[in-house]
Design a protein around this motif. Structure first.
Motif, PDB file in Angstrom:
ATOM      1  N   ARG A 100      46.377  32.134  -6.412  1.00  0.00           N
ATOM      2  CA  ARG A 100      44.944  31.780  -6.321  1.00  0.00           C
ATOM      3  C   ARG A 100      44.722  30.689  -5.278  1.00  0.00           C
ATOM      4  NH1 ARG A 100      43.948  31.637 -12.913  1.00  0.00           N
ATOM      5  NH2 ARG A 100      43.618  33.885 -13.172  1.00  0.00           N
ATOM      6  N   GLY A 101      45.603  29.690  -5.269  1.00  0.00           N
ATOM      7  CA  GLY A 101      45.489  28.606  -4.288  1.00  0.00           C
ATOM      8  C   GLY A 101      45.738  29.095  -2.870  1.00  0.00           C
ATOM      9  N   LEU A 102      46.703  29.994  -2.724  1.00  0.00           N
ATOM     10  CA  LEU A 102      47.004  30.559  -1.402  1.00  0.00           C
ATOM     11  C   LEU A 102      45.850  31.431  -0.913  1.00  0.00           C
ATOM     12  CD1 LEU A 102      50.758  31.595  -1.896  1.00  0.00           C
ATOM     13  CD2 LEU A 102      49.891  29.628  -0.623  1.00  0.00           C
ATOM     14  N   SER A 103      45.247  32.180  -1.834  1.00  0.00           N
ATOM     15  CA  SER A 103      44.109  33.024  -1.483  1.00  0.00           C
ATOM     16  C   SER A 103      42.935  32.174  -1.003  1.00  0.00           C
ATOM     17  CB  SER A 103      43.686  33.854  -2.696  1.00  0.00           C
ATOM     18  OG  SER A 103      42.575  34.671  -2.381  1.00  0.00           O
ATOM     19  N   PHE A 104      42.686  31.070  -1.680  1.00  0.00           N
ATOM     20  CA  PHE A 104      41.623  30.138  -1.297  1.00  0.00           C
ATOM     21  C   PHE A 104      41.835  29.630   0.125  1.00  0.00           C
ATOM     22  CE2 PHE A 104      41.083  25.394  -1.117  1.00  0.00           C
ATOM     23  CZ  PHE A 104      39.720  25.376  -0.851  1.00  0.00           C
ATOM     24  N   THR A 105      43.051  29.193   0.420  1.00  0.00           N
ATOM     25  CA  THR A 105      43.356  28.654   1.743  1.00  0.00           C
ATOM     26  C   THR A 105      43.299  29.743   2.809  1.00  0.00           C
ATOM     27  OG1 THR A 105      44.880  27.149   0.618  1.00  0.00           O
ATOM     28  CG2 THR A 105      44.990  27.223   3.017  1.00  0.00           C
ATOM     29  N   CYS A 106      43.857  30.896   2.486  1.00  0.00           N
ATOM     30  CA  CYS A 106      43.882  32.018   3.416  1.00  0.00           C
ATOM     31  C   CYS A 106      42.470  32.443   3.808  1.00  0.00           C
ATOM     32  CB  CYS A 106      44.630  33.196   2.786  1.00  0.00           C
ATOM     33  SG  CYS A 106      44.784  34.645   3.852  1.00  0.00           S
ATOM     34  N   LYS A 107      41.628  32.643   2.824  1.00  0.00           N
ATOM     35  CA  LYS A 107      40.258  33.098   3.108  1.00  0.00           C
ATOM     36  C   LYS A 107      39.459  32.036   3.861  1.00  0.00           C
ATOM     37  CE  LYS A 107      39.415  36.676  -0.383  1.00  0.00           C
ATOM     38  NZ  LYS A 107      40.784  37.031  -0.697  1.00  0.00           N
ATOM     39  N   ALA A 108      39.716  30.762   3.558  1.00  0.00           N
ATOM     40  CA  ALA A 108      39.016  29.684   4.267  1.00  0.00           C
ATOM     41  C   ALA A 108      39.361  29.716   5.754  1.00  0.00           C
ATOM     42  CB  ALA A 108      39.394  28.336   3.672  1.00  0.00           C
ATOM     43  N   LEU A 109      40.644  29.855   6.061  1.00  0.00           N
ATOM     44  CA  LEU A 109      41.066  29.870   7.465  1.00  0.00           C
ATOM     45  C   LEU A 109      40.668  31.179   8.149  1.00  0.00           C
ATOM     46  CD1 LEU A 109      44.545  28.127   7.154  1.00  0.00           C
ATOM     47  CD2 LEU A 109      42.403  27.159   8.018  1.00  0.00           C
ATOM     48  N   GLN A 110      40.641  32.280   7.407  1.00  0.00           N
ATOM     49  CA  GLN A 110      40.153  33.532   7.991  1.00  0.00           C
ATOM     50  C   GLN A 110      38.662  33.429   8.301  1.00  0.00           C
ATOM     51  OE1 GLN A 110      41.546  36.419   5.030  1.00  0.00           O
ATOM     52  NE2 GLN A 110      43.053  37.204   6.500  1.00  0.00           N
ATOM     53  N   ASN A 111      37.915  32.767   7.418  1.00  0.00           N
ATOM     54  CA  ASN A 111      36.494  32.521   7.691  1.00  0.00           C
ATOM     55  C   ASN A 111      36.339  31.708   8.969  1.00  0.00           C
ATOM     56  OD1 ASN A 111      35.692  33.786   5.322  1.00  0.00           O
ATOM     57  ND2 ASN A 111      35.520  31.897   4.141  1.00  0.00           N
ATOM     58  N   SER A 112      37.181  30.692   9.095  1.00  0.00           N
ATOM     59  CA  SER A 112      37.125  29.820  10.263  1.00  0.00           C
ATOM     60  C   SER A 112      37.450  30.587  11.545  1.00  0.00           C
ATOM     61  CB  SER A 112      38.106  28.654  10.092  1.00  0.00           C
ATOM     62  OG  SER A 112      38.073  27.798  11.206  1.00  0.00           O
ATOM     63  N   GLN A 113      38.447  31.462  11.456  1.00  0.00           N
ATOM     64  CA  GLN A 113      38.838  32.260  12.616  1.00  0.00           C
ATOM     65  C   GLN A 113      37.744  33.249  13.013  1.00  0.00           C
ATOM     66  OE1 GLN A 113      41.286  30.483  14.031  1.00  0.00           O
ATOM     67  NE2 GLN A 113      42.398  32.361  14.514  1.00  0.00           N
ATOM     68  N   ALA A 114      37.029  33.763  12.021  1.00  0.00           N
ATOM     69  CA  ALA A 114      36.002  34.779  12.286  1.00  0.00           C
ATOM     70  C   ALA A 114      34.687  34.166  12.777  1.00  0.00           C
ATOM     71  CB  ALA A 114      35.741  35.594  11.026  1.00  0.00           C
ATOM     72  N   ASN A 115      34.507  32.877  12.480  1.00  0.00           N
ATOM     73  CA  ASN A 115      33.256  32.208  12.862  1.00  0.00           C
ATOM     74  C   ASN A 115      33.578  30.946  13.654  1.00  0.00           C
ATOM     75  OD1 ASN A 115      31.195  33.816  11.119  1.00  0.00           O
ATOM     76  ND2 ASN A 115      32.829  33.290   9.692  1.00  0.00           N
ATOM     77  N   LYS A 116      33.744  31.122  14.937  1.00  0.00           N
ATOM     78  CA  LYS A 116      34.228  30.034  15.792  1.00  0.00           C
ATOM     79  C   LYS A 116      33.259  28.850  15.899  1.00  0.00           C
ATOM     80  CE  LYS A 116      37.934  32.337  17.193  1.00  0.00           C
ATOM     81  NZ  LYS A 116      39.296  31.968  16.800  1.00  0.00           N
ATOM     82  N   SER A 117      31.989  29.083  15.598  1.00  0.00           N
ATOM     83  CA  SER A 117      31.016  27.991  15.709  1.00  0.00           C
ATOM     84  C   SER A 117      30.839  27.243  14.387  1.00  0.00           C
ATOM     85  CB  SER A 117      29.657  28.547  16.154  1.00  0.00           C
ATOM     86  OG  SER A 117      29.164  29.456  15.179  1.00  0.00           O
ATOM     87  N   GLU A 118      31.527  27.712  13.347  1.00  0.00           N
ATOM     88  CA  GLU A 118      31.373  27.134  12.016  1.00  0.00           C
ATOM     89  C   GLU A 118      32.364  25.994  11.786  1.00  0.00           C
ATOM     90  OE1 GLU A 118      30.333  29.633   8.213  1.00  0.00           O
ATOM     91  OE2 GLU A 118      32.504  29.602   8.444  1.00  0.00           O
ATOM     92  N   GLU A 119      31.903  24.931  11.150  1.00  0.00           N
ATOM     93  CA  GLU A 119      32.798  23.827  10.828  1.00  0.00           C
ATOM     94  C   GLU A 119      33.696  24.215   9.645  1.00  0.00           C
ATOM     95  OE1 GLU A 119      33.703  21.054  12.143  1.00  0.00           O
ATOM     96  OE2 GLU A 119      32.307  21.078  13.823  1.00  0.00           O
TER      97      GLU A 119
END
Length: 207
Positions: A100-119
């Motif tokens: 669950r913790g790994l999924s949280f981190t993974c999805k957060a960084l995937q979100n970041s990678q997909a949205n380059k203008s997002e903090e």
């Protein structure tokens, strides 16, 4: 080069066979991810210590089970199956929370990678809503809310991630994106595989 990512075991290098996900390699890769929250000072927030502590604790639970029953714990699936008949399934619960913790981190960084203008704070918040939040009580939700508000600026995080600790030239953005995306895709695939395994076997009941 992507210095930090190349200094730890990649999830892309975790062997997966018909018997399952290699336990030792998976734990080594998970330990590398923990470094993002503290050891390597990449996310740079003391507020994230709760995440780091939780990941470390659950890695230790799975590792202890592996050390105690190595012959029947070569893969994560075998480890969980072997513990099934026991009254207290510490490693099974620890692995579930680790995933669950790994999924949280993974999805957060995937979100970041997909949205380059997002903090980063926005990327982590979005991930929390879809992963860990449903399992947390009011107090823990508050702790995570504080942690995510304390996320470093996106540019600072990626600059640190690309930096060479030995003082060499930093990784290019293109190389960093390539390595990070590969790392995250492999992690996401392992998490999805193990979530399906837990669901099909009813291994998460009671946790």
């Amino acid at each position: 080069m992507a210095p930090y990512l190349e200094s730890v075991r990649s999830f892309a290098d975790v062997p997966i066979t018909d018997a399952g996900v290699d336990t030792v390699a998976f734990l080594e890769a998970a330990q590398g991810l923990v470094g993002l929250f503290g050891d390597a000072d990449l996310l740079g927030s003391a507020a994230f210590s709760v995440v780091q502590s939780d990941l470390k604790s659950n890695i230790a639970k799975v590792r202890a089970r592996y050390d105690a029953a190595t012959a029947v714990s070569a893969t994560l699936e075998q480890l969980v199956e072997n513990e099934k008949g026991e009254k207290k399934r510490t490693a099974t619960e620890g692995l579930l929370w680790l995933l669950r913790g790994l999924s949280f981190t993974c999805k957060a960084l995937q979100n970041s990678q997909a949205n380059k203008s997002e903090e980063l704070a926005a990327a982590f918040n979005k991930s929390y809503e879809g992963t860990l939040k449903q399992f947390h009580n009011f107090v823990v939700k508050g702790i995570f809310s504080v942690a995510m508000k304390a996320c470093p600026y996106r540019n600072d995080f990626y600059t640190k991630l690309a930096a060479d600790p030995a003082g060499g030239p930093p990784a290019t953005q293109e190389k960093l994106d390539e390595e990070l995306n590969k790392w995250l895709a492999a992690l996401a695939a392992i998490v999805a595989r193990m979530e399906e395994f837990y669901e099909k076997g009813g291994h998460g009941k009671g946790f």
